[in-house]
Design an enzyme around this catalytic site. Structure first.
Site, PDB file in Angstrom:
ATOM      1  N   MET A   1       0.927  -1.074   0.041  1.00 47.26           N
ATOM      2  CA  MET A   1      -0.138   0.075   0.112  1.00 47.26           C
ATOM      3  C   MET A   1       1.055   1.252  -0.031  1.00 47.26           C
ATOM      4  SD  MET A   1      -2.491   1.371   3.133  1.00 47.26           S
ATOM      5  CE  MET A   1      -2.261   3.311   3.236  1.00 47.26           C
ATOM      6  N   PRO A   2       1.207   1.711  -1.274  1.00 48.74           N
ATOM      7  CA  PRO A   2       1.876   3.007  -1.027  1.00 48.74           C
ATOM      8  C   PRO A   2       1.093   4.005  -0.520  1.00 48.74           C
ATOM      9  CG  PRO A   2       2.168   1.776  -3.002  1.00 48.74           C
ATOM     10  CD  PRO A   2       1.027   1.362  -2.486  1.00 48.74           C
ATOM     11  N   LEU A   3       1.673   4.920   0.222  1.00 49.73           N
ATOM     12  CA  LEU A   3       0.778   6.211   0.527  1.00 49.73           C
ATOM     13  C   LEU A   3       1.612   7.632  -0.100  1.00 49.73           C
ATOM     14  CD1 LEU A   3      -1.053   7.838   2.265  1.00 49.73           C
ATOM     15  CD2 LEU A   3       0.289   7.708   4.093  1.00 49.73           C
TER      16      LEU A   3
END
Length: 127
Positions: A1-3
């Site tokens: 999950m890139p933020l």
């Protein structure tokens, strides 16, 4: 999950911000195998005195249209994958949003998988 955190100068249109958002996400899907539905971004606009940058660091001439992109993601991508990501983001932002390549500043922050919770207080990647 890139933020993803995208910072830019105040006063840009909603269409411009969406093009930046779409370009960054598309580049991640195409170069570092991020799932298409894995999209979590924060776009922040700043007044002139709240977006500080050196206009010529490393011999690159930046303008007030500078865009800072910080991507927090799981550790483990190769240097080649990272270079491909930087190149693709820059190409897409130039093509789709008219951002000069010199005005794209990208920073990756790699973290261990157990440092994510997607909701409900769960840590789905923790082993």
């Amino acid at each position: 999950m890139p933020l993803i955190r995208i910072s830019l100068r105040q006063g840009k249109t909603a269409e411009y911000r969406l093009k930046i958002s779409d370009g960054v996400h598309r580049a991640m899907v195409e170069t570092i195998n991020v799932p298409a539905q894995d999209r979590f971004q924060v776009i922040t606009e700043h007044r002139a005195d709240g977006l500080i940058y050196d206009p010529s660091y490393l011999g690159i001439n930046r303008t007030d249209d500078v865009v800072f992109i910080q991507i927090t993601l799981n550790a483990g991508r190769t240097t080649d994958q990272k270079r491909a990501l930087y190149k693709k983001i820059t190409e897409l932002l130039a093509k789709e949003a008219g951002v000069r390549p010199e005005d794209v500043v990208i920073n990756l922050v790699e973290v261990a998988k157990e440092n994510w919770s997607f909701g409900n207080g769960d840590a789905p990647y923790a082993t």
